[in-house]
Scaffold this active site. Structure first.
Site, PDB file in Angstrom:
ATOM      1  CD  GLU A   1      -2.653   1.213   2.607  1.00 45.67           C
ATOM      2  OE1 GLU A   1      -3.766   1.742   2.571  1.00 45.67           O
ATOM      3  OE2 GLU A   1      -2.175   0.698   3.644  1.00 45.67           O
TER       4      GLU A   1
ATOM      5  CE  LYS B   1      -7.425   1.071   3.361  1.00 44.63           C
ATOM      6  NZ  LYS B   1      -6.269   1.697   4.051  1.00 44.63           N
TER       7      LYS B   1
ATOM      8  CB  CYS C   1      -4.160  -1.565   4.357  1.00 43.71           C
ATOM      9  SG  CYS C   1      -3.260  -1.283   5.919  1.00 43.71           S
TER      10      CYS C   1
END
Length: 289
Positions: A47, A119, A160
């Site tokens: 990330e 995300k 993440c």
């Protein structure tokens, strides 16, 4: 005789990204080349490959739309030159609506962007010790889960903090994912407590290989990330693990292993619908003895 590949090599690139985009791209490029030299056919970076910046104004001054981003251009060139599937774990980019997005890109060996994932879950937390993060203050969340095609099977793309939402990974597995990607920049406190446990759980419950390249070390912005990039088998075994420093971690992925696990414990086929109900109070005439 089937020509379907029976295995492939994964290379996870672990970084310690800073505030300078050009330096981060150069560092990532060096490690991606090392991964390709080591035989990796699928290479994943962490990330925030291009910048790790908490200050919103500095972030906005540094990032660009995807079409103009130098990292995107460089990584497409690298994938084509090296003949690899390059999964850029995420880049901070200016999205189509003008707000920053935390975007993952899967680039084919022809240099084509085959998949994009923004995300979904924003890291808005207050940690023990006083650390506080408000990702939603800087980034626009995504709204679509993404499954992408690799030569060896389908890849479910996450980033993440998404790791803490098991329903997302279940949906990806039910949609055909055999591999789950979790590029990350986990903080040291949350990594110490939860990184291995959550990644192994996502692998076991969804019977998928999990590939998780991480940021690791102390960054220019004062943040400390956990590192420990991991490859996990569908049985929950740790096949490869990094330490904290920038490095490439390799693992050979056996496709038959996944089929064996899914046959032995076919839990993906055992989901059943159910309702959640609130239990009524015990009737007055039902007194415990």
């Amino acid at each position: 005789m089937s020509d379907t590949p029976k295995s492939f090599r994964v290379g996870l690139v672990q970084m310690c990204a800073g505030r300078m985009v050009d330096r981060n791209i150069a560092a990532a490029t060096e490690l991606i080349r090392a991964a390709a030299r080591g035989g990796a056919q699928y290479v994943q970076t962490p990330e925030m490959t291009n910048i790790l910046e908490l200050d919103r104004e500095r972030l906005l001054a540094a990032i660009k739309p995807e079409v103009d981003d130098p990292g995107v251009t460089q990584f497409r060139f690298l994938a084509r030159e090296l003949g690899i599937w390059l999964h850029v774990g995420s880049l901070a980019l200016v999205g189509e609506r003008g707000r920053p997005v935390n975007r993952s890109l899967l680039i084919s060996p022809e240099g084509r962007i085959d998949a994009r994932y923004d995300k979904i879950h924003m890291f808005d937390v207050d940690l023990p010790g006083g650390e506080s993060y408000r990702e939603s203050a800087s980034y626009e969340p995504g709204h679509e889960a993404v499954v992408a095609a690799l030569p060896w099977g389908q890849l479910g793309m996450t980033i993440c903090y998404d790791l803490r939402f098991p329903h997302l990974h279940r949906a990806l597995a039910k949609a055909g994912a055999r591999f789950l990607a979790v590029p990350a920049a986990f903080t040291k406190p949350t990594g110490l407590a939860h990184w291995h446990t959550l990644l192994r759980a996502r692998a076991i419950e969804n019977q998928c290989y999990v590939f998780a390249a991480g940021q690791g070390g102390c960054h220019e912005n004062g943040r400390e990330t956990f590192g420990h990039s991991l490859v996990i088998s569908p049985w929950g075994e740790v096949l490869a693990e990094a330490d904290v420093q920038p490095a490439v971690t390799f693992a050979d992925v056996e496709l038959q292993r996944l089929e064996d696990v899914r046959r032995q414990v076919p839990s993906l086929r055992h989901d059943r619908p159910f309702d959640v109900v609130y239990a009524a109070d015990t009737p007055p005439n039902e007194v415990a003895s």
